[in-house]
Design a protein around this motif. Structure first.
Motif, mmCIF file in Angstrom:
data_model
loop_
_atom_site.group_PDB
_atom_site.id
_atom_site.type_symbol
_atom_site.label_atom_id
_atom_site.label_comp_id
_atom_site.label_asym_id
_atom_site.label_seq_id
_atom_site.Cartn_x
_atom_site.Cartn_y
_atom_site.Cartn_z
ATOM 1 N N PRO A 131 0.809 -1.222 0.000
ATOM 2 C CA PRO A 131 0.000 0.000 0.000
ATOM 3 C C PRO A 131 0.843 1.274 0.000
ATOM 4 O O PRO A 131 0.297 2.372 0.066
ATOM 5 N N ILE A 132 2.163 1.132 -0.086
ATOM 6 C CA ILE A 132 3.053 2.283 0.054
ATOM 7 C C ILE A 132 4.332 1.958 -0.715
ATOM 8 O O ILE A 132 4.684 0.789 -0.862
ATOM 9 N N THR A 133 5.026 2.967 -1.221
ATOM 10 C CA THR A 133 6.254 2.684 -1.980
ATOM 11 C C THR A 133 7.445 2.546 -1.022
ATOM 12 O O THR A 133 7.427 3.103 0.079
ATOM 13 N N PRO A 134 8.493 1.833 -1.458
ATOM 14 C CA PRO A 134 9.711 1.755 -0.643
ATOM 15 C C PRO A 134 10.246 3.143 -0.296
ATOM 16 O O PRO A 134 10.659 3.382 0.840
ATOM 17 N N GLU A 135 10.177 4.089 -1.254
ATOM 18 C CA GLU A 135 10.694 5.440 -1.015
ATOM 19 C C GLU A 135 9.933 6.139 0.105
ATOM 20 O O GLU A 135 10.530 6.828 0.935
ATOM 21 N N GLN A 136 8.607 5.945 0.123
ATOM 22 C CA GLN A 136 7.804 6.581 1.186
ATOM 23 C C GLN A 136 8.173 6.011 2.555
ATOM 24 O O GLN A 136 8.099 6.707 3.564
ATOM 25 N N ILE A 137 8.513 4.733 2.591
ATOM 26 C CA ILE A 137 8.923 4.130 3.867
ATOM 27 C C ILE A 137 10.298 4.662 4.272
ATOM 28 O O ILE A 137 10.500 5.113 5.401
ATOM 29 N N LEU A 138 11.237 4.615 3.311
ATOM 30 C CA LEU A 138 12.616 5.017 3.614
ATOM 31 C C LEU A 138 12.699 6.441 4.138
ATOM 32 O O LEU A 138 13.464 6.725 5.058
ATOM 33 N N GLU A 139 11.892 7.342 3.574
ATOM 34 C CA GLU A 139 12.041 8.750 3.959
ATOM 35 C C GLU A 139 11.541 9.019 5.383
ATOM 36 O O GLU A 139 11.904 10.036 5.976
ATOM 37 N N THR A 140 10.745 8.099 5.940
ATOM 38 C CA THR A 140 10.340 8.298 7.335
ATOM 39 C C THR A 140 11.129 7.403 8.294
ATOM 40 O O THR A 140 11.089 7.612 9.501
ATOM 41 N N VAL A 141 11.810 6.400 7.744
ATOM 42 C CA VAL A 141 12.493 5.439 8.604
ATOM 43 C C VAL A 141 13.976 5.767 8.778
ATOM 44 O O VAL A 141 14.519 5.683 9.876
ATOM 45 N N ILE A 142 14.639 6.161 7.702
ATOM 46 C CA ILE A 142 16.088 6.404 7.759
ATOM 47 C C ILE A 142 16.467 7.606 8.652
ATOM 48 O O ILE A 142 17.352 7.461 9.493
ATOM 49 N N PRO A 143 15.797 8.783 8.504
ATOM 50 C CA PRO A 143 16.236 9.918 9.330
ATOM 51 C C PRO A 143 15.971 9.657 10.813
ATOM 52 O O PRO A 143 14.968 9.047 11.166
ATOM 53 N N LEU B 153 16.366 2.954 14.964
ATOM 54 C CA LEU B 153 15.957 2.513 13.625
ATOM 55 C C LEU B 153 14.945 1.377 13.710
ATOM 56 O O LEU B 153 13.924 1.372 13.010
ATOM 57 N N GLY B 154 15.204 0.412 14.579
ATOM 58 C CA GLY B 154 14.293 -0.728 14.750
ATOM 59 C C GLY B 154 12.901 -0.272 15.145
ATOM 60 O O GLY B 154 11.896 -0.746 14.603
ATOM 61 N N ALA B 155 12.847 0.679 16.069
ATOM 62 C CA ALA B 155 11.553 1.192 16.539
ATOM 63 C C ALA B 155 10.799 1.892 15.413
ATOM 64 O O ALA B 155 9.585 1.714 15.251
ATOM 65 N N ARG B 156 11.538 2.672 14.598
ATOM 66 C CA ARG B 156 10.853 3.380 13.502
ATOM 67 C C ARG B 156 10.306 2.396 12.464
ATOM 68 O O ARG B 156 9.226 2.604 11.906
ATOM 69 N N ILE B 157 11.046 1.304 12.220
ATOM 70 C CA ILE B 157 10.566 0.319 11.241
ATOM 71 C C ILE B 157 9.297 -0.378 11.743
ATOM 72 O O ILE B 157 8.309 -0.482 11.013
ATOM 73 N N VAL B 158 9.295 -0.836 12.980
ATOM 74 C CA VAL B 158 8.104 -1.526 13.507
ATOM 75 C C VAL B 158 6.901 -0.598 13.501
ATOM 76 O O VAL B 158 5.807 -0.972 13.086
ATOM 77 N N PRO C 131 17.835 9.021 15.034
ATOM 78 C CA PRO C 131 18.929 8.296 15.695
ATOM 79 C C PRO C 131 19.040 6.857 15.177
ATOM 80 O O PRO C 131 18.028 6.166 15.021
ATOM 81 N N LYS C 132 20.285 6.449 14.940
ATOM 82 C CA LYS C 132 20.543 5.107 14.399
ATOM 83 C C LYS C 132 20.109 4.012 15.376
ATOM 84 O O LYS C 132 19.716 2.932 14.964
ATOM 85 N N ASP C 133 20.172 4.311 16.674
ATOM 86 C CA ASP C 133 19.804 3.277 17.642
ATOM 87 C C ASP C 133 18.288 3.189 17.871
ATOM 88 O O ASP C 133 17.832 2.422 18.710
#
Lengths: 202, 202
Positions: free
Chosen positions: B73-85, B91-96, B87-89
């Motif tokens: 229901p969403i493009t990889p780019e739309q996910i990446l732009e909210t998940v990558i930016p 990242l797991g929380a933003r993905i879930v 704190p690196k530690d």
């Protein structure tokens, strides 16, 4: 279409196949309605309209009938007896190792069939739910007297089912062909935390 | 067999539906053969025998066509732009959090369809493999310059797919109806270790 017109014992299938099929259907219905613990051989035989002795004759008992009904190549009891004994802090490792051993032996095909059934049929999904919650992971969580045993069981189920998806269904490399030690080293800590670790607030 | 001999615009469906369907089929073939990075709009249009402008007209570009072809229901780019930016530690929380937000909104039905396709059709499985390895999780692993990016991507995929199985397909409680904070607290550390932590020997 190309089937012979000669009668095979006068039915389409041998009598044993009819009985087995009827028992499997009845088992799925009764396990779903009554749960793994509540279901009895007698209930399932009655639903299938066959003698209870047929369950033992064809399946060897309730546990094996459950395994057959949920399309598992092994019974929950056979898994539990190799997974539960041993250090509690290596429980996660024993579960992963058992999982890949069992499914690698089948070539993964039956796991694919299991996922297809679960995503296409409500009764197959209900059986798998019962397997995770009561027959297997829930029993492991309760055996170690964990808090929130059902939540922990569902989390273990999520990682184990997902590992199977990657390894056997979607076949994502290098996880699909990784050796058992590599998979255990990577995934065991996840299961260990889900069973005995901190699950955070919420 | 039952196909009409009349020209397309006289067919049973509006011309747009034919073009969209042809583009989706062509996209699945080309993404599978060429990979996410290698596939181009031009190749897909050529395979579908339509003008490349039709890809932009109907799907808005390669990324959206990929999302449609893999039933996301969403493009990889739309996910990446909210998940990558961020704190690196975390990242797991933003993905879930992104995963449950996206799929909860759809009611989970499309996720069930996705799993059914992946376990029934090789091309759907190949598309999902491409999604995990190259379009999404592999890109996240490479964005943080992780070692063993493909292995990490497959592990993240295993936990995310398994969470979806428990929550939307098999519906194991209490995970199926747990609120987002509870799911994030329990599952984020797993993804975090898969992306930035120690994966053990092997």
């Amino acid at each position: 279409m190309a089937e012979s017109t000669a009668p095979r014992r006068r039915g389409r299938r041998p009598a044993g196949e009819d009985t087995k099929g009827a028992l499997l259907s009845a088992a799925r219905a009764v396990f779903t309605e009554q749960g793994y613990d509540g279901a009895t051989v007698r209930m399932i035989a009655a639903r299938a309209q066959v003698d209870p002795a047929m369950v033992n004759h064809w399946f060897g008992g309730k546990e094996s009938l459950f395994a057959a009904a949920v399309q598992m190549p092994i019974t929950p009891e056979q898994i539990l007896e190799t997974v539960i004994p041993g250090p509690k802090d290596e429980l996660g490792a024993r579960i992963v190792r058992r999982f890949v051993s069992v499914w690698d032996e089948t070539g993964g095909g039956p796991f694919v069939a299991l996922m297809r059934s679960a995503s296409s049929h409500d009764d197959a999904a209900a059986m798998l739910r019962e397997f995770i919650t009561h027959a297997l992971f829930g029993r492991i969580a309760r055996a170690i007297e964990a808090d929130r045993p059902e939540f922990r069981a569902a989390l273990v189920g999520s990682q184990v089912a997902g590992l199977g998806m990657m390894r056997y269904v979607i076949k994502v490399e290098p996880l699909a062909s990784a050796d058992h030690d590599t998979v255990v080293a990577a995934v065991a800590p996840t299961l260990q935390r889900y069973l005995t670790g901190d699950l955070g607030a919420g």
